[in-house]
Design an enzyme around this catalytic site. Structure first.
Site, short mmCIF file in Angstrom:
data_model
loop_
_atom_site.label_atom_id
_atom_site.label_comp_id
_atom_site.label_asym_id
_atom_site.label_seq_id
_atom_site.Cartn_x
_atom_site.Cartn_y
_atom_site.Cartn_z
N SER A 100 -10.26 -0.29 6.89
CA SER A 100 -9.51 -0.13 5.64
C SER A 100 -8.83 -1.39 5.13
CB SER A 100 -8.47 0.98 5.79
OG SER A 100 -9.10 2.23 5.90
N LYS A 128 0.83 -1.19 0.00
CA LYS A 128 0.00 0.00 0.00
C LYS A 128 0.88 1.25 0.00
CE LYS A 128 -3.92 2.03 2.54
NZ LYS A 128 -4.80 1.88 3.73
N SER A 171 -9.61 2.02 2.92
CA SER A 171 -8.71 2.76 2.05
C SER A 171 -7.69 1.89 1.33
CB SER A 171 -7.98 3.83 2.85
OG SER A 171 -7.10 3.26 3.82
#
Length: 538
Positions: free
Chosen positions: A234, A129, A210
């Site tokens: 997330s 990420k 996210s």
């Protein structure tokens, strides 16, 4: 406007791709034709090699390494080729690592020389990420142009462990910009650097966030495994929305050092993979003490089981487990709906596999816990974010911005690139008005602790539960129950409604990872829900 990392000759991947496929929500003839060619390409590229890349697991990859039917270089080449093909459609990858092939060649050489690596991550391409710091030629930007060109002084704690395990860093996955903490208006999966991430099952469906890019990428087979982060939902939510497995670890079980933060009280780093087994392998690799996140990782280290997490991958993992069903607030859908029927089937399956289901349990003060304002979560996060981000920025070797105030100013100067007119930055502005952890924030934190003690902790202990379960969709609120107390959860694919995936989350108390893995693995093996995405344009 093209942004370039001054420390690297590698231009961000999303800006290298020209003429992306048209929006698929309302496909044109050309769009449908492009999808047909895309499907044909993927079939041909798969059949061109004896190893079955699609849905490959870490075990199948290592078996291919051992019988010399696959090399790490070939594996990386395959994923890079697939990213080039699918990323213009999915917007899931921000950058491909320019050193990935060199790392793969080194892994192949190490295997030839029989250099011992007691890990399933050796020679495996991992997508990270974009808020997880890497001390290499990759950027770490949380999806924002404001951090493009910034340099970290060292690898994030989890990155150090991945490199020690011999993993290959394939690149950076897209994400909801600033981990969805810039604006209430920005859609899940959008960031300035990569654009709008697309759900690979139904392209118009919400990919959640996210860690959207991580979940999209692993679901669409753009990487072997991926890493995400969670403050509240997330990892759990995008995993469910993209039919992947996500593990949100107990806070402190994995280091947060070197990760663009929101809250040291709630932030955690965890795997997003296609199977529970792969997620357990990855979790096992990244847990442990880190002197740069010493307080949290030292406290949580007591929860790490001797012998690791893979010992809990038991086909009969459901047998004897006491699982609480929270019907009220967490299974709110009409009778005879697809979700209602699917979950009744799952409950029956769990019972047949020996689980003891305690039905119709209610969480004390659930309405308060699920209210972002009333629980105190919003009050605490706004103050914690400003403090944590300013501290993170101060530790960078170089950064175009030095504080949250600078980031707000940058966005105002680059309104077009950052879509300020469309999405704004209201959360940033509210956070900037805070003045540290005052009595207001301390009271909010105490309130969340009390809500957790009276809620999930009392519920689990009084009913002697191994886990509580809830459906996970982009509209679910269950993740807040786990978030405010730092508790773990595992999301596993549960089904599809008109092609759109939804998941089931098994949550528990701190340190419950071993029993959650047993339950999740047992459920996964018994249900076998996951199917590869079809990139539907309905």
């Amino acid at each position: 406007m093209a942004y370039h990392n001054p420390s690297s000759s590698f231009l961000i991947y999303s800006l290298q791709i020209s003429n992306p496929l048209p929006t698929m929500a309302s496909p044109s003839r050309f769009g449908l034709l492009a999808l047909s060619f895309l499907s044909l390409f993927l079939i041909l590229s798969e059949s061109a090699h004896s190893f079955h890349f699609n849905e490959a697991t870490l075990d199948s990859i290592h078996q291919a390494f051992r019988n010399n039917s696959l090399t790490s270089v070939q594996l990386v080449q395959h994923y890079i080729s697939r990213i080039k093909t699918l990323n213009p459609l999915l917007h899931a990858v921000v950058e491909v690592n320019p050193d990935a092939l060199a790392q793969a060649a080194r892994s192949d050489e190490e295997r030839k020389q029989n250099i011992p690596y007691q890990t399933r991550l050796h020679g495996i391409p991992v997508l990270i990420k974009d808020n997880i710091g890497t001390a290499d030629r990759l950027n770490t930007t949380a999806g924002s142009y404001a951090l493009l060109g910034s340099t970290v002084s060292r690898d994030a704690g989890v990155m150090k462990r991945l490199r020690q395990a011999g993993a290959i860093i394939l690149g950076k996955a897209s994400m909801s910009e600033w981990a969805a903490f810039r604006s209430d208006k920005a859609p899940n999966g959008w960031c300035a650097r990569a654009g709008q991430g697309k759900n690979p099952y139904v392209l118009s469906a919400d990919p959640c966030g996210s860690s959207s890019g991580s979940a999209i990428s692993v679901a669409a087979n753009l990487a072997a495994v991926t890493l995400g982060s969670e403050t509240d939902g997330s990892i759990i939510c995008p995993s469910a929305a993209n039919s992947a497995v996500g593990i949100k670890p107990t806070v402190g079980l994995t280091s947060r050092s070197g990760v663009v933060p929101i809250s040291p009280r709630q932030d955690t780093i965890g795997p997003i993979c296609r199977t529970v087994r792969d997620a357990a392998y990855l979790l096992e690799t990244i847990v442990g003490y880190d002197p740069y996140d010493s307080k949290a990782t030292k406290e949580a280290s007591k929860y790490i089981p001797k012998g690791g997490y893979t010992q809990f991958l038991k086909v009969n993992g459901l047998k004897g487990k006491r699982i609480g069903i929270l019907r009220k607030d967490f299974f709110d859908f009409p009778n005879n709906s697809v979700k209602s029927e699917v979950f009744e089937q799952h409950f029956n399956t769990m019972r047949k596999k020996g689980a003891i289901l305690i039905d119709n349990l209610e969480l004390a003060n659930a309405s308060t816990i699920l209210d972002y304002d009333q629980s105190g979560e919003e009050i605490a996060l706004l103050a914690e974010f400003k403090l944590s981000l300013n501290d993170y920025l101060s530790q960078l070797t170089y950064s175009p911005v030095k504080s949250l105030a600078d980031v707000i100013s940058f966005n105002n100067k680059h309104k077009s690139e950052e879509k300020i007119k469309e999405y704004g930055q209201d959360i940033f502005v509210m956070s900037q008005t805070t003045n540290g952890i005052t009595s207001t924030e301390r009271n909010a934190i105490i309130k969340m602790s009390q809500l957790s003690q009276m809620g999930i902790e009392t519920l689990i202990r009084e009913n002697r539960l191994d886990a509580i379960i809830a459906i996970i969709t982009p509209d679910s609120t269950f993740t807040s129950v786990l978030a405010i107390g730092g508790y773990p959860g595992i999301s596993v694919p549960a089904g599809y409604d008109k092609g759109v995936p939804f998941g089931i989350c098994f949550g528990g108390l701190k340190g419950f990872e071993p029993r959650l893995i047993e339950i999740a693995y047992g459920f996964e093996r018994a249900s076998l829900v996951r199917i590869p995405p079809q990139f539907k344009s309905i």
